[in-house]
Design a protein around this motif. Structure first.
Motif, short mmCIF file in Angstrom:
data_model
loop_
_atom_site.label_atom_id
_atom_site.label_comp_id
_atom_site.label_asym_id
_atom_site.label_seq_id
_atom_site.Cartn_x
_atom_site.Cartn_y
_atom_site.Cartn_z
N ALA A 280 70.16 -2.18 -104.56
CA ALA A 280 71.28 -3.10 -104.39
C ALA A 280 71.41 -3.97 -105.63
N SER A 281 72.67 -4.26 -105.98
CA SER A 281 72.99 -5.17 -107.08
C SER A 281 74.33 -5.82 -106.78
N GLY A 282 74.30 -7.12 -106.45
CA GLY A 282 75.53 -7.81 -106.09
C GLY A 282 76.15 -7.19 -104.86
N PRO A 283 77.46 -6.87 -104.91
CA PRO A 283 78.11 -6.27 -103.74
C PRO A 283 77.84 -4.78 -103.58
N TRP A 284 77.19 -4.17 -104.56
CA TRP A 284 76.96 -2.73 -104.53
C TRP A 284 75.58 -2.41 -103.96
#
Length: 309
Positions: free
Chosen positions: A176-180
């Motif tokens: 996961a990274s931010g909204p992704w």
């Protein structure tokens, strides 16, 4: 309030599961292992319960291959094709590093007893197909952004008498990274028992299956995902092939498509001050998975519901 509601839901779900497990149907040969079109997660909270309903409807199923053998009997292929599937599952957190799940699945599968080619193309009524138990272990927990790693082990027992059991195992990778976020779950599916071929062998093959998801958190309540599911039947040439497999070969299935998830807390679960509870309690998923080869249904509609307690 959350634990009390969860206990009542858990008791009710266990009654449903126990009742379903007592049913049985006739024997069937095993085609490629097609699991639920769902994504496993590494989130595990001790004492938390999650009720799940995973459903799928298939359209544009491939026409069943058939041939009349030298004895005059009609034989048809064993590709795992259904018109509809419905599963009820209960997931429960044991520790922050371990959770379990029990469930039953109903399926409207292809007709097993047939005398003509037309009958071989038909489907049974919706009936109990299997029940299962699962454990997910968290090896590297993911808190927010970053990578998480776990493992899933699931044992499935067919409701039918004499059917093959399956043991499914593989890693779970999350990022996961931010909204992704992304999830990749490759598994091996080992078959045990089942019908014997003319040589007296049981088809204790191993299939390779996968589930992948790329998801974008569009807003507080909506997620957009691209999901893919697939199975490669009989890796390594293992297993004593059934007469149908020897005649028609093995089958692979691959699906890809967009899914939308709506996450919310129902009005009755809101706090007295009008604010939502500490987390969203319901997630509804809807979308379409499109077949990527000739052995897969053209379109699979997915409808899921997850309720957290």
């Amino acid at each position: 309030m959350r634990r009390g509601v969860g206990l009542r839901a858990g008791i009710g779900a266990c009654v449903v599961l126990a009742g379903g497990a007592a049913l049985s149907t006739g024997p069937a040969a095993a085609g490629p292992a097609i699991g639920q079109f769902e994504m496993k997660t590494l989130d595990s909270e001790p004492g938390e319960l999650e009720f799940q309903s995973q459903n799928a409807v298939m359209f544009g199923n491939p026409r069943r291959k058939s041939v009349t053998d030298v004895g005059g009997d009609l034989e048809a292929d064993d590709n795992s094709l259904a018109r509809a599937r419905a599963a009820l599952e209960l997931e429960f957190g044991i520790t922050r590093y371990l959770k379990g799940r029990i469930g039953i699945e109903y399926e409207r599968e292809r007709r097993e007893d047939f005398r003509t080619i037309g009958e071989a193309q038909g489907y049974e009524d919706l009936k109990l197909d299997e029940y299962a138990a699962e454990l997910i272990g968290v090896i590297v927990p993911r808190h927010g952004d970053g990578i998480g790693v776990g493992i899933v082990v699931e044992f499935e027992v067919p409701a039918e008498s004499g059917g093959a059991k399956t043991l499914i195992a593989g890693p779970i990778f999350e990022w996961a990274s931010g909204p992704w976020s992304a999830t990749v779950i490759p598994t091996l599916v080992q078959f045990f028992g089942g019908e014997r071929n003319e040589a007296g062998q049981q088809d204790e093959k191993i299939d390779f299956a996968y589930a992948t998801q790329l998801k974008y958190r569009w807003s507080e309540h909506f997620d957009f995902a691209l999901e893919a599911y697939g199975t490669v039947e009989r890796i390594g040439g293992r297993g004593g092939k059934s007469e149908e497999s020897a005649l028609f070969g093995d089958f692979d299935q691959h699906r890809l498509g967009p899914i939308v998830y709506w996450n919310f807390t129902p009005e009755f679960a809101r706090k007295a001050d009008g604010k939502d509870d500490d987390e969203e309690m319901v997630s509804l998923g809807f979308g379409a998975l499109f077949g990527l080869n000739d052995d897969t249904p053209d379109t699979t509609l997915k409808l899921s519901m997850e309720v957290f307690f």
